[in-house]
Scaffold this active site. Structure first.
Site, short mmCIF file in Angstrom:
data_model
loop_
_atom_site.label_atom_id
_atom_site.label_comp_id
_atom_site.label_asym_id
_atom_site.label_seq_id
_atom_site.Cartn_x
_atom_site.Cartn_y
_atom_site.Cartn_z
N TYR A 155 0.83 -1.19 0.01
CA TYR A 155 0.05 -0.02 0.04
C TYR A 155 0.77 1.28 -0.21
O TYR A 155 0.52 2.19 -0.74
CB TYR A 155 -0.89 -0.02 1.20
CG TYR A 155 -1.81 1.14 1.31
CD1 TYR A 155 -2.82 1.56 0.47
CD2 TYR A 155 -1.54 2.06 2.20
CE1 TYR A 155 -3.70 2.50 0.54
CE2 TYR A 155 -2.40 3.13 2.26
CZ TYR A 155 -3.44 3.46 1.56
OH TYR A 155 -3.94 4.62 1.55
N LYS A 159 1.14 4.50 -2.74
CA LYS A 159 0.83 5.93 -2.76
C LYS A 159 1.98 6.61 -3.10
O LYS A 159 1.98 7.92 -3.08
CB LYS A 159 0.35 5.82 -1.18
CG LYS A 159 -1.27 5.32 -0.95
CD LYS A 159 -2.12 5.93 -1.98
CE LYS A 159 -3.59 5.30 -1.62
NZ LYS A 159 -4.62 6.11 -2.67
#
Length: 230
Positions: A155, A159
């Protein structure tokens, strides 16, 4: 009238952003994969449902064609759709783990920008990329920050990629306003409702960035308190 498209808008931050922008006078298209949930969400806030799967080139292209046909313009694109993937131990992370998450968080963002760029350039519009503090290399490397204790290979790296996309697109298209925002640790289904702030608070920076005028900044990364380090 300002026309805005929000991806992943049937719940959580996307839905709350749609609600606030409709209330502010925007014509809002709520992009959702599930037609039933999407229509219900759109009806509840006074927006327009548009079927949209950011992992599908055909779906994204069809959405762009529909908005051009119906609205004739797009002023704001909010790339909100995102998934966390499984928070596996770094030793258990596979290339497949990254592919699934990147297809939504990173490649989905690229698909959307590529498809809607002509409309956005015609209106000298804005793009808001919903990122995360977990995407900041500075923050996640700072022992004083709680984020530094988390090992979120998939994750966080997705990002970070969104942040880099933001800076590169902002440089390439100075006529647009392209920014990344961190909503913060918000109480939504995304994190099992463990967030420390309300969804209204989380949407605050998304809405403010979407509503910034033609003289607003570009190539920035911020949360509701101010500028963040990349």
């Amino acid at each position: 009238m300002t026309t805005t498209l929000i991806t992943g808008a049937n719940k959580g931050l996307g839905f709350e952003t749609a609600r606030q922008l409709v209330a502010a006078g925007h014509t809002v298209y709520l992009g959702c994969r599930d037609a039933g949930r999407g229509r219900a969400a759109a009806e509840s806030v006074g927006g327009h449902f548009i079927e949209l799967d950011v992992t599908s080139d055909a779906s994204v292209t069809a959405a762009a064609e529909r908005i051009r046909a119906e609205a004739g313009r797009l002023d704001v694109l909010v790339n909100n759709a995102g998934i966390s993937g499984a928070f596996a131990s770094p030793a258990d992370v596979t290339a497949g783990s990254l592919q699934e998450v990147y297809d939504v968080n990173v490649f989905g963002t690229v698909r959307m920008i590529h498809a809607f760029l002509p409309l956005l350039r015609e209106s000298s519009g804005a793009i808001v990329n919903v990122s995360s503090g977990m995407g900041s290399i500075t923050i996640t490397s700072d022992p004083a920050r709680g984020e530094s204790a988390l090992h979120s290979v998939v994750y966080s790296s997705s990002k970070s990629a969104v942040n880099m996309l933001t800076t590169q697109y902002a440089k390439a298209f100075p006529e647009l306003r392209i920014n990344a925002v961190d909503p913060g640790y918000t109480n939504t289904e995304f994190n099992g409702n463990r967030g420390t702030q309300t969804v209204e608070e989380g949407a605050e920076v998304i809405v403010a960035t979407a509503m910034a005028g033609a003289d607003g900044p570009s190539g920035t990364y911020k949360d509701r308190s101010g500028t963040l380090p990349w």
